[in-house]
Design an enzyme around this catalytic site. Structure first.
Site, PDB file in Angstrom:
ATOM      1  CB  ALA A  62      49.790-105.428  35.547  1.00 11.25           C
ATOM      2  N   GLY A 101      47.154-105.786  30.961  1.00 11.42           N
ATOM      3  CA  GLY A 101      46.921-104.359  31.210  1.00 11.42           C
ATOM      4  C   GLY A 101      47.267-103.497  30.007  1.00 11.42           C
ATOM      5  CD  GLU A 104      42.895-105.109  31.764  1.00 13.28           C
ATOM      6  OE1 GLU A 104      44.034-105.093  32.278  1.00 13.28           O
ATOM      7  OE2 GLU A 104      41.884-105.530  32.349  1.00 13.28           O
ATOM      8  CD  GLU A 124      45.035-109.964  31.940  1.00  9.52           C
ATOM      9  OE1 GLU A 124      44.758-110.634  30.917  1.00  9.52           O
ATOM     10  OE2 GLU A 124      45.100-108.719  31.920  1.00  9.52           O
TER      11      GLU A 124
HETATM   12  N1  3HC Z   1      55.787-107.603  34.178  1.00 12.95           N
HETATM   13  C1  3HC Z   1      57.062-107.604  34.608  1.00 12.95           C
HETATM   14  N2  3HC Z   1      58.096-108.021  33.862  1.00 12.95           N
HETATM   15  C2  3HC Z   1      57.828-108.443  32.624  1.00 12.95           C
HETATM   16  C3  3HC Z   1      56.528-108.490  32.112  1.00 12.95           C
HETATM   17  C4  3HC Z   1      55.468-108.032  32.945  1.00 12.95           C
HETATM   18  N3  3HC Z   1      54.197-108.010  32.521  1.00 12.95           N
HETATM   19  N4  3HC Z   1      56.562-108.977  30.860  1.00 12.95           N
HETATM   20  C5  3HC Z   1      57.854-109.237  30.595  1.00 12.95           C
HETATM   21  N5  3HC Z   1      58.612-108.914  31.651  1.00 12.95           N
HETATM   22  C6  3HC Z   1      60.074-108.997  31.765  1.00 12.95           C
HETATM   23  C7  3HC Z   1      60.569-110.424  31.755  1.00 12.95           C
HETATM   24  O1  3HC Z   1      60.580-110.962  33.059  1.00 12.95           O
HETATM   25  C8  3HC Z   1      61.950-110.256  31.189  1.00 12.95           C
HETATM   26  O2  3HC Z   1      62.775-109.787  32.240  1.00 12.95           O
HETATM   27  P1  3HC Z   1      64.309-110.181  32.285  1.00 12.95           P
HETATM   28  O3  3HC Z   1      64.911-109.668  31.007  1.00 12.95           O
HETATM   29  O4  3HC Z   1      64.803-109.519  33.513  1.00 12.95           O
HETATM   30  O5  3HC Z   1      64.343-111.668  32.360  1.00 12.95           O
HETATM   31  C9  3HC Z   1      61.797-109.112  30.200  1.00 12.95           C
HETATM   32  O6  3HC Z   1      60.628-108.423  30.594  1.00 12.95           O
HETATM   33  C10 3HC Z   1      61.644-109.556  28.765  1.00 12.95           C
HETATM   34  O7  3HC Z   1      60.585-110.512  28.699  1.00 12.95           O
HETATM   35  P2  3HC Z   1      60.638-111.757  27.718  1.00 12.95           P
HETATM   36  O8  3HC Z   1      61.948-112.435  27.878  1.00 12.95           O
HETATM   37  O9  3HC Z   1      59.408-112.541  27.960  1.00 12.95           O
HETATM   38  O10 3HC Z   1      60.615-111.006  26.314  1.00 12.95           O
HETATM   39  P3  3HC Z   1      59.995-111.482  24.936  1.00 12.95           P
HETATM   40  O11 3HC Z   1      60.341-110.453  23.955  1.00 12.95           O
HETATM   41  O12 3HC Z   1      60.352-112.909  24.677  1.00 12.95           O
HETATM   42  O13 3HC Z   1      58.399-111.467  25.150  1.00 12.95           O
HETATM   43  C11 3HC Z   1      56.300-110.527  25.870  1.00 12.95           C
HETATM   44  C12 3HC Z   1      57.741-110.237  25.350  1.00 12.95           C
HETATM   45  C13 3HC Z   1      55.503-111.245  24.772  1.00 12.95           C
HETATM   46  C14 3HC Z   1      55.668-109.208  26.183  1.00 12.95           C
HETATM   47  C15 3HC Z   1      56.393-111.431  27.104  1.00 12.95           C
HETATM   48  O14 3HC Z   1      57.307-110.855  28.013  1.00 12.95           O
HETATM   49  C16 3HC Z   1      55.114-111.631  27.852  1.00 12.95           C
HETATM   50  O15 3HC Z   1      54.290-112.438  27.462  1.00 12.95           O
HETATM   51  N6  3HC Z   1      54.932-110.893  28.982  1.00 12.95           N
HETATM   52  C17 3HC Z   1      53.873-111.074  29.917  1.00 12.95           C
HETATM   53  C18 3HC Z   1      52.521-110.694  29.353  1.00 12.95           C
HETATM   54  C19 3HC Z   1      51.477-110.850  30.415  1.00 12.95           C
HETATM   55  O16 3HC Z   1      51.243-111.905  30.972  1.00 12.95           O
HETATM   56  N7  3HC Z   1      50.773-109.734  30.698  1.00 12.95           N
HETATM   57  C20 3HC Z   1      49.704-109.742  31.625  1.00 12.95           C
HETATM   58  C21 3HC Z   1      50.175-109.283  32.950  1.00 12.95           C
HETATM   59  S1  3HC Z   1      48.895-109.355  34.164  1.00 12.95           S
HETATM   60  C22 3HC Z   1      47.999-107.926  33.910  1.00 12.95           C
HETATM   61  O17 3HC Z   1      48.278-107.182  33.025  1.00 12.95           O
HETATM   62  C23 3HC Z   1      46.891-107.676  34.884  1.00 12.95           C
HETATM   63  C24 3HC Z   1      45.990-106.568  34.451  1.00 12.95           C
HETATM   64  O18 3HC Z   1      44.809-107.113  33.926  1.00 12.95           O
HETATM   65  C25 3HC Z   1      45.629-105.669  35.588  1.00 12.95           C
END
Ligand code: 3HC
Length: 692
Positions: A62, A101, A104, A124
């Site tokens: 998400a 997500g 998912e 999450e």
């Molecule tokens: N939402 C919004 N922005 C995100 C994001 C997300 N889920 N994931 C990454 N970004 C953004 C970062 O803030 C960053 O932005 P910036 O360049 O402006 O600083 C950019 O994307 C690149 O991210 P990283 O620097 O972290 O890039 P990497 O290549 O090092 O890592 C990744 C990639 C492994 C995908 C890492 O970004 C990550 O772990 N992301 C989050 C994963 C996460 O926690 N997902 C769960 C979200 S909650 C959810 O999905 C709820 C659902 O169940 C309904």
């Protein structure tokens, strides 16, 4: 711009998600994906659908920046209903990270193909929430609750290979799109797709029993986070409720957790960590200096720990002392730490040997001649540092980076001892250096940009969290810590006792309070520093004058019975404190835990505001990341500046004014920046970042 492109390969529609940088499921992508699935579903020339993605991530989850804002349709569960309910088979082609997500989406597809190194996970929990788009209901149906629950509880992803072994994906391929197309064709030939939500065969009584055992353990360890309990509840529903009921219950739990302050703090940390990686004035991709070897000057606890960081990262390092006996001691200490890891089972004997072999002991600075970077971790005294840097200047090769691990001293003064100030900066590790994540990269004016960029990138290779800070006494972390230490001493004199002060901080979520921490580190360290700076602290000095240096002497602020690590209240210390209050003419009074906490933390926030005013830290979030990774600030409290925002800056200003009025310490006067933000009704998070 469309975030999903549709291409046809025969009777297969390939929907390619392209929403850089990481294909987060923002509102536009959700709408485009749902529309693309529905369009392919109603296209008579299409038999099956492949959902693929461009870029390094399949879908990163998400869009976290949308959390806490009003929902925009279509919400993710509706997109997933469209996918799972599609009458034609839908196959996910997972080339990179499928997280939250993102996974998912893949779970709602009728089959999955992953690249061997793809990362699949539901992280999450790390954001203080639980999966909110069916993850808790679909993952157990695919792999069993006893395997799904630990994945969601740890939030750690698995590789494509591991996912195949778990039954989470159907195939692993280096060409995920081609393999997914072939699989989609085979599934289309079979007829109606197999929906994850309808699968119950993994949910056996044995699986439930195994899950309940894990759930019981998690309940005992859940600590301050409510989401672990919510996860247990959601997963249990796979055994007790229908799929639709389970989805609805999961969504309700998810929405409640998203609104919780703790999740808000963890989301702040997620973005602050990534912001901290951006260095003002240095473009991403700035050419770096190659680092193939290192030298560390000083084989004390700190120097040894720093050498271990290099060895752990596979970088050969020369550990240098002045005399053979000192280097022997240093190496023995390092070997003992590795040995402990082997005994605990966290390091194999082979890796211990490999790491030790990467550390070359040496006597004399000449041994640093070939190093690409030299980290000095010698005695904390300017004269000593200057002597070392001046000598290194004559020894090390041109272009080598010279870093000091000083905690307080002025980097330009150290750099002035060389003819190459452009190559000199601070790399401030935290003790124990091989464990603590934080690395303050101190950037004095005059240091070359590529030196800073190299230090930051090296820090990451060493597994550290680098934060670039300006030069100034104590930099960021220790400068703020000093305010807390002074506040703790003031509290003792005003009427609080060590255990009450410590309890306020452990109650807040710190692992230790300031006095237990000082007893552990050795009270004589601070005493020596105070003396060298001509400073005094009545209670702390008296404790040291009595020889109560802490755990190592069996007595400090607490008394430590033989072999005990946890201290007990010491009536003699408490009497000594009361005596000092009397000498100072203070009538002791009692403090509530909330008062103590405010008195400890408000002065830190105030100093943080001054640090921002002076440009020593770039962003409030950088300060938060420093406290989280260097001082064990509880992550779910977001860091001191985030905490101040949540309390209200007007409240902090009022409390500081009250404290300033009853104290002669001018540091308690609210900083101009703090006053301004409070007067404008703003928060630190609204500060415009300088030169980012
Ligand atoms: N939402 C919004 N922005 C995100 C994001 C997300 N889920 N994931 C990454 N970004 C953004 C970062 O803030 C960053 O932005 P910036 O360049 O402006 O600083 C950019 O994307 C690149 O991210 P990283 O620097 O972290 O890039 P990497 O290549 O090092 O890592 C990744 C990639 C492994 C995908 C890492 O970004 C990550 O772990 N992301 C989050 C994963 C996460 O926690 N997902 C769960 C979200 S909650 C959810 O999905 C709820 C659902 O169940 C309904």
């Amino acid at each position: 711009m469309q975030t999903v492109q549709t291409a046809k390969r025969g009777a297969i529609a390939i929907l390619t998600i392209d929403n850089p940088p990481v294909n987060a499921l923002a509102a536009s992508l959700r709408a485009d994906l749902k529309a693309a699935v529905e369009s392919a579903a109603s296209d008579a020339g299409i038999d099956a659908i492949v959902i693929a993605a461009a870029g390094r991530a399949f879908i990163a989850g998400a869009d976290i920046s949308e959390f806490g804002k009003p929902p925009v349709a279509p919400i993710l569960p509706d997109v997933l209903d469209a996918i799972e309910g599609c009458a034609k088979p839908v196959v996910a082609a997972i080339q990179g990270a499928a997280l939250g997500g993102g996974l998912e989406v893949a779970l709602a597809c009728h089959a999955r193909v992953a690249a061997p190194a793809a990362k699949l996970g539901l992280p999450e929990i790390k954001l203080g929430i639980i999966p909110g788009a069916g993850g808790t209901q679909r993952l157990p149906r695919l792999v069993g609750a006893a395997k799904a629950f630990p994945m969601m509880l740890s939030g750690e992803p698995v590789s494509g290979e591991k996912a195949l072994a778990l039954g989470l994906v159907d195939e692993v391929s280096d060409d995920v799109v081609a393999a997914a197309v072939a699989l989609a064709q085979r599934l289309a030939a079979k007829g109606a797709p197999r929906r994850t939500g309808e699968q119950e065969d993994r949910l056996t009584p044995e699986d439930r029993a195994a899950f309940e055992a894990l759930a019981l353990d998690a309940t005992k360890k859940s600590g301050d986070m409510p989401n672990a309990m919510a996860l247990v509840e959601a997963v249990r529903n796979v055994f007790t409720r229908s799929f639709a009921e389970g989805l609805a219950a999961e969504r309700a739990l998810f929405l409640k957790l998203v609104a919780d302050e703790r999740s808000k703090a963890l989301r702040h940390v997620f973005f602050a960590e990534r912001e901290a990686a951006k260095i003002p004035g240095i473009a991403p991709g700035t050419a770096e200096r190659p680092i193939a070897s290192a030298a560390v000057i000083g084989a004390g606890t700190m120097g040894g720990g720093i050498a271990m960081c290099f060895a752990n990262a596979g970088i050969p390092v020369t550990l240098i002392e002045q005399q053979q006996a000192q280097i022997d001691n240093g190496i023995n200490r390092v070997a003992a730490i590795y040995e402990m890891s082997v005994t605990r089972g966290s390091l194999t004997p082979e890796n211990r040997d490999r790491r030790l072999a990467l550390i070359t002991p040496a006597v004399g600075l000449q041994a640093a001649a070939g190093a690409d970077i030299v980290v000095e971790a010698a005695f904390e005294e300017m004269g000593v540092k200057q002597e070392i840097f001046s000598a290194l200047d004559a020894i090390v090769k041109p272009g080598a980076i010279l870093a000091s691990n000083t905690s307080y001293l002025d980097i330009p003064t150290i750099a002035a001892a060389t003819n190459r100030p452009q190559d000199v900066l601070g790399m401030h590790f935290f003790s124990p250096a091989n464990v603590m994540k934080l690395l303050e990269i101190v950037r004095p004016t005059g240091v070359a940009d590529d030196v800073v960029a190299t230090a930051v990138s090296l820090a990451r290779k060493l597994g550290k969290v680098p934060v670039v800070v300006g030069n100034g006494f104590g930099f960021v972390g220790n400068r703020m810590l000093e305010q807390r230490t002074r506040a703790a001493e003031r509290l003792l004199i005003a009427g609080a006792l060590p255990h009450e002060v410590d309890a306020a901080l452990t109650g807040f979520g710190f692992k230790m309070g300031p006095f237990a921490m000082s007893d552990l580190a050795g009270n004589d360290i601070g005493w020596r520093t105070r003396k060298s700076r001509g400073k005094t602290a009545a209670v702390a000095d008296a404790i040291c004058e009595a020889g109560w240096f802490g755990q190592k002497t069996g007595r400090g602020y607490y008394i430590y019975p033989e072999g005990a690590r946890a201290g007990e209240r010491d009536p003699e210390v408490e009497a000594l404190i009361a005596c000092i209050s009397k000498e100072q003419g203070v009538t002791r009074r009692s403090f509530t835990q909330a008062e103590i906490l405010a008195r400890l933390l408000d002065p830190m926030v105030n100093e943080g505001a001054r640090i921002l005013e002076e440009g020593i830290a770039t962003r409030p979030g950088d300060i938060d990341i420093i406290w989280l990774n260097g001082y064990n600030w509880p992550a779910w409290r977001g860091g001191p500046m985030h905490w101040a925002d949540s309390v209200g800056l007007d409240v902090i200003v009022r409390r500081l004014e009250e404290q300033a009025a009853e104290s002669s310490d001018t540091a308690l006067e609210p900083a101009a920046l703090l006053r301004r933000l409070a007067a404008e009704g703003k928060t630190f998070s609204e500060l415009k970042v300088r030169a980012a």
